[in-house]
Scaffold this motif. Structure first.
Motif, PDB file in Angstrom:
ATOM      1  N   TYR A  81       1.002  -0.902   0.128  1.00  0.00           N
ATOM      2  CA  TYR A  81      -0.228  -0.072   0.032  1.00  0.00           C
ATOM      3  C   TYR A  81       0.998   1.042  -0.178  1.00  0.00           C
ATOM      4  O   TYR A  81       2.277   0.897   0.183  1.00  0.00           O
ATOM      5  N   GLY A  82       0.614   2.385   0.356  1.00  0.00           N
ATOM      6  CA  GLY A  82       0.934   3.807   0.262  1.00  0.00           C
ATOM      7  C   GLY A  82       2.263   3.645  -0.952  1.00  0.00           C
ATOM      8  O   GLY A  82       2.114   3.686  -1.745  1.00  0.00           O
ATOM      9  N   TYR A  83       3.254   4.312  -0.321  1.00  0.00           N
ATOM     10  CA  TYR A  83       3.995   4.262  -1.631  1.00  0.00           C
ATOM     11  C   TYR A  83       5.337   3.414  -1.967  1.00  0.00           C
ATOM     12  O   TYR A  83       5.920   3.471  -2.922  1.00  0.00           O
ATOM     13  N   HIS A  84       4.402   1.938  -1.866  1.00  0.00           N
ATOM     14  CA  HIS A  84       4.848   0.856  -2.437  1.00  0.00           C
ATOM     15  C   HIS A  84       4.131   1.047  -4.038  1.00  0.00           C
ATOM     16  O   HIS A  84       4.430   0.600  -5.139  1.00  0.00           O
ATOM     17  N   LEU A  85       3.025   1.731  -4.664  1.00  0.00           N
ATOM     18  CA  LEU A  85       2.350   1.776  -5.354  1.00  0.00           C
ATOM     19  C   LEU A  85       3.116   2.979  -5.864  1.00  0.00           C
ATOM     20  O   LEU A  85       2.677   4.652  -5.528  1.00  0.00           O
ATOM     21  N   GLU A  86       3.027   2.964  -7.702  1.00  0.00           N
ATOM     22  CA  GLU A  86       2.920   3.714  -8.540  1.00  0.00           C
ATOM     23  C   GLU A  86       1.978   5.398  -8.756  1.00  0.00           C
ATOM     24  O   GLU A  86       2.365   6.732  -8.231  1.00  0.00           O
ATOM     25  N   GLU A  87       1.062   5.024  -8.470  1.00  0.00           N
ATOM     26  CA  GLU A  87      -0.202   5.728  -8.213  1.00  0.00           C
ATOM     27  C   GLU A  87       0.211   6.856  -6.699  1.00  0.00           C
ATOM     28  O   GLU A  87      -0.426   8.052  -7.445  1.00  0.00           O
ATOM     29  N   ASN A  88       0.737   6.677  -5.898  1.00  0.00           N
ATOM     30  CA  ASN A  88       0.934   7.254  -5.025  1.00  0.00           C
ATOM     31  C   ASN A  88       2.675   8.398  -4.488  1.00  0.00           C
ATOM     32  O   ASN A  88       2.391   9.131  -2.993  1.00  0.00           O
ATOM     33  N   ARG A  89       2.974   8.024  -6.001  1.00  0.00           N
ATOM     34  CA  ARG A  89       4.187   9.002  -5.717  1.00  0.00           C
ATOM     35  C   ARG A  89       4.395  10.067  -6.071  1.00  0.00           C
ATOM     36  O   ARG A  89       5.602  10.618  -6.521  1.00  0.00           O
ATOM     37  N   PHE A  90       3.022  10.379  -7.129  1.00  0.00           N
ATOM     38  CA  PHE A  90       3.364  11.557  -7.402  1.00  0.00           C
ATOM     39  C   PHE A  90       3.071  13.544  -6.802  1.00  0.00           C
ATOM     40  O   PHE A  90       2.982  12.833  -5.940  1.00  0.00           O
ATOM     41  N   GLY A  91       3.394  14.207  -7.407  1.00  0.00           N
ATOM     42  CA  GLY A  91       3.800  15.667  -6.520  1.00  0.00           C
ATOM     43  C   GLY A  91       2.601  16.080  -6.316  1.00  0.00           C
ATOM     44  O   GLY A  91       1.649  15.961  -6.951  1.00  0.00           O
TER      45      GLY A  91
ATOM     46  N   ILE B  99       6.259  14.257   5.726  1.00  0.00           N
ATOM     47  CA  ILE B  99       6.359  13.869   4.765  1.00  0.00           C
ATOM     48  C   ILE B  99       7.179  12.530   4.192  1.00  0.00           C
ATOM     49  O   ILE B  99       7.762  12.634   4.536  1.00  0.00           O
ATOM     50  N   ALA B 100       6.746  11.917   3.092  1.00  0.00           N
ATOM     51  CA  ALA B 100       7.715  10.312   3.053  1.00  0.00           C
ATOM     52  C   ALA B 100       8.609  10.560   1.119  1.00  0.00           C
ATOM     53  O   ALA B 100       9.328   9.906   1.022  1.00  0.00           O
ATOM     54  N   MET B 101       8.003  11.627   1.135  1.00  0.00           N
ATOM     55  CA  MET B 101       8.907  11.785  -0.483  1.00  0.00           C
ATOM     56  C   MET B 101       8.730  13.182  -0.924  1.00  0.00           C
ATOM     57  O   MET B 101       7.787  13.835  -0.842  1.00  0.00           O
ATOM     58  N   TYR B 102       9.896  13.599  -2.019  1.00  0.00           N
ATOM     59  CA  TYR B 102       9.937  14.657  -2.669  1.00  0.00           C
ATOM     60  C   TYR B 102      10.887  14.668  -3.836  1.00  0.00           C
ATOM     61  O   TYR B 102      11.306  13.577  -4.201  1.00  0.00           O
ATOM     62  N   HIS B 103      10.498  15.211  -4.494  1.00  0.00           N
ATOM     63  CA  HIS B 103      10.679  14.980  -6.218  1.00  0.00           C
ATOM     64  C   HIS B 103      11.762  15.718  -6.275  1.00  0.00           C
ATOM     65  O   HIS B 103      11.275  17.608  -5.643  1.00  0.00           O
TER      66      HIS B 103
ATOM     67  N   THR C 145      11.309  15.682 -15.626  1.00  0.00           N
ATOM     68  CA  THR C 145      10.738  16.788 -15.929  1.00  0.00           C
ATOM     69  C   THR C 145       9.637  17.071 -15.289  1.00  0.00           C
ATOM     70  O   THR C 145       9.027  15.601 -13.936  1.00  0.00           O
ATOM     71  N   LEU C 146       9.321  18.393 -15.454  1.00  0.00           N
ATOM     72  CA  LEU C 146       7.890  18.346 -14.230  1.00  0.00           C
ATOM     73  C   LEU C 146       6.696  17.628 -14.417  1.00  0.00           C
ATOM     74  O   LEU C 146       5.973  16.744 -13.534  1.00  0.00           O
ATOM     75  N   GLU C 147       6.767  17.383 -15.865  1.00  0.00           N
ATOM     76  CA  GLU C 147       5.231  16.533 -15.788  1.00  0.00           C
ATOM     77  C   GLU C 147       5.320  14.932 -15.544  1.00  0.00           C
ATOM     78  O   GLU C 147       4.470  14.428 -15.009  1.00  0.00           O
ATOM     79  N   LYS C 148       6.197  14.575 -14.755  1.00  0.00           N
ATOM     80  CA  LYS C 148       6.703  13.718 -14.701  1.00  0.00           C
ATOM     81  C   LYS C 148       6.339  13.269 -13.194  1.00  0.00           C
ATOM     82  O   LYS C 148       5.480  12.334 -12.331  1.00  0.00           O
ATOM     83  N   ALA C 149       6.731  14.395 -13.268  1.00  0.00           N
ATOM     84  CA  ALA C 149       6.864  14.703 -11.752  1.00  0.00           C
ATOM     85  C   ALA C 149       6.110  14.350 -10.697  1.00  0.00           C
ATOM     86  O   ALA C 149       5.085  13.808  -9.675  1.00  0.00           O
ATOM     87  N   PHE C 150       4.979  14.949 -11.832  1.00  0.00           N
ATOM     88  CA  PHE C 150       3.446  15.329 -11.472  1.00  0.00           C
ATOM     89  C   PHE C 150       2.118  13.951 -11.722  1.00  0.00           C
ATOM     90  O   PHE C 150       0.864  14.841 -11.644  1.00  0.00           O
ATOM     91  N   GLY C 151       2.676  13.647 -12.601  1.00  0.00           N
ATOM     92  CA  GLY C 151       1.644  12.355 -13.258  1.00  0.00           C
ATOM     93  C   GLY C 151       1.054  12.715 -14.248  1.00  0.00           C
ATOM     94  O   GLY C 151      -0.134  12.426 -14.050  1.00  0.00           O
TER      95      GLY C 151
END
Ligand code: F3S
Length: 410
Positions: free
Chosen positions: A173-183, A242-246, A256-262
């Motif tokens: 769950y959480g940060y193991h999932l791609e969709e929860n890792r965007f800015g 906070i558990a991560m930043y870009h 890129t900015l777009e990748k960081a925000f998905g």
């Protein structure tokens, strides 16, 4: 939560009581966060070992695990403890406290953990790979692994990281999932940040504003070193959860900015300029009397490069007779720094390079220091409440100046 056949047996106690208890904890966490299943994990880092946080009840619990022959099944590193196992007497730390602390450490070593205690295991070779799922506790190390490496890690606590170390599993769950890792927030930094203290202060400032959301930095590439990115993450994780930043152009999931925000738009944009940085740094000073008795550097634990910088700044100088200068790092980094002559230079000037321990999770308050100088945003944030210390906050250079003069004059 779906459990495999083996996991069902672990949960039912067929692999022994320590594994059963660990599975009970992990399933409860998984159910809380709607995890559908476990994933297998190859690295754990356990925090919460200090006698300050463990207390006598925690010590008794860990001794019970020893009696039940609990043993970790994956490479498991340990976070800081509250004393330096080799130097606690020299540092004047209280004996009863130190002995209890060392019993806790021994109990974890008995379970097969690697006994080098540090919040920066990545500086001495314990590195996950990009995309690897891990179970690290210690909030600054969590941010490092998620952000700078691109590994996948939730903000584990001591009990959950220990449970994963015993079972080799964590709920997915959480940060193991791609969709929860965007800015979520865009942070425009329009100011050149100079030293780790600027990055740490920025982290604490933003953590207070954005809670547990993911910031995406633009503009850091002008001034960031590895040590400063570590300080930024530690600050973010201390005042916020906070558990991560870009950082665009710097961290691997923010090419890129777009990748960081998905591909989505930021929730909000925060601009950081001269005024915000001044406020961020000033808000971490709580002292008003200029006398300094204690200078603490190395939160998170120093890299070799940072120890070299301290040794160079101290060259030809002497620490004031009424000041204690303690530099914090791990056993392996201290050993390297000793071989290279940096420890000798610092100690000749009157400082001490410690291993294993840190200020916040140790007991410097028992030595009755009143005022501390530090370059660490995380330490400056916690020390007033945790260690009853008034803090002067500034650059590494300013801290060394205070160590030599016994006064804060910056
Ligand atoms: Fe490390 Fe202690 Fe600071 S664990 S990050 S030195 S508060």
């Amino acid at each position: 939560m779906y459990l495999s056949k083996k996991e069902e047996k672990m949960y039912a106690g067929e692999y022994g009581e320590p594994i059963r208890k660990a599975m009970e904890i992990l399933v409860a966490i998984g159910d809380t966060y709607d995890a559908e299943h476990f994933i297998k994990i190859k690295k754990a880092h356990i925090a919460g070992l200090s006698y300050k946080t463990h207390g006598d009840a925690g010590l008794e619990y860990i001794k019970i695990l020893n009696k039940e022959n609990a043993s970790v099944c994956i490479p498991t590193t340990l976070n800081v403890i509250g004393v330096d196992r080799f130097r606690w007497k020299k540092l004047g730390l209280p004996e009863d406290w130190a002995r209890k602390q060392l019993q806790i450490l021994k109990a974890y070593e008995n379970m097969g953990c690697i006994g080098s205690c540090s919040c920066t295991p990545y500086y001495h070779g314990v590195l996950p790979t990009f995309g690897e799922h891990i179970a690290w506790a210690e909030s600054s190390a969590v941010v490092f692994s998620n952000s700078i490496i691109g590994a996948r890690d939730n903000r584990e606590g001591g009990p959950s990281a220990l449970s994963t170390a015993l079972t080799g599993r964590t709920p997915f769950y959480g940060y193991h999932l791609e969709e929860n890792r965007f800015g979520h927030y865009l942070i425009n930094v329009d100011e050149k940040l100079e030293d780790v203290h600027d990055f740490g202060a920025l982290g604490v400032y933003l953590g207070r504003l954005i809670g547990d959301k993911i910031p995406v930095f633009q503009g850091l590439e002008k001034s960031a070193s590895l040590g400063s990115l570590v300080a930024l993450g530690a600050g973010l994780a201390s005042s916020g959860s906070i558990a991560m930043y870009h950082a665009v152009g710097l961290t691997p999931e923010a090419k890129t900015l777009e990748k960081a925000f998905g591909g989505k738009k930021p929730m909000e944009t925060i601009d950081i300029g001269k005024k915000e940085m001044k406020n961020a740094c000033q808000s971490l000073t709580s002292a008003s009397d200029g006398d300094v008795e204690f200078v603490a550097l190395g939160c998170p634990h120093c890299s070799l490069q940072q120890i070299k910088q301290i040794a160079t700044l101290l060259s030809g100088k002497e620490v004031h007779k009424d000041v204690k200068l303690w530099v914090y790092t791990s056993i392996p980094i201290r050993a390297l720094a000793e071989k290279l002559g940096y420890v000798g230079l610092i100690e000749k000037a009157g400082g001490t390079v410690t291993s294993d321990m840190c200020t916040v999770l140790g007991c410097p308050e028992k030595l009755k220091f009143k005022t501390m100088a530090t370059n660490s945003g995380k330490m400056a944030f916690y020390a007033p409440a945790s260690n009853k210390l008034d803090v002067w906050y500034g650059s590494t250079e300013e801290c060394i100046d205070a160590a030599v003069k016994g006064r804060w004059e910056a």
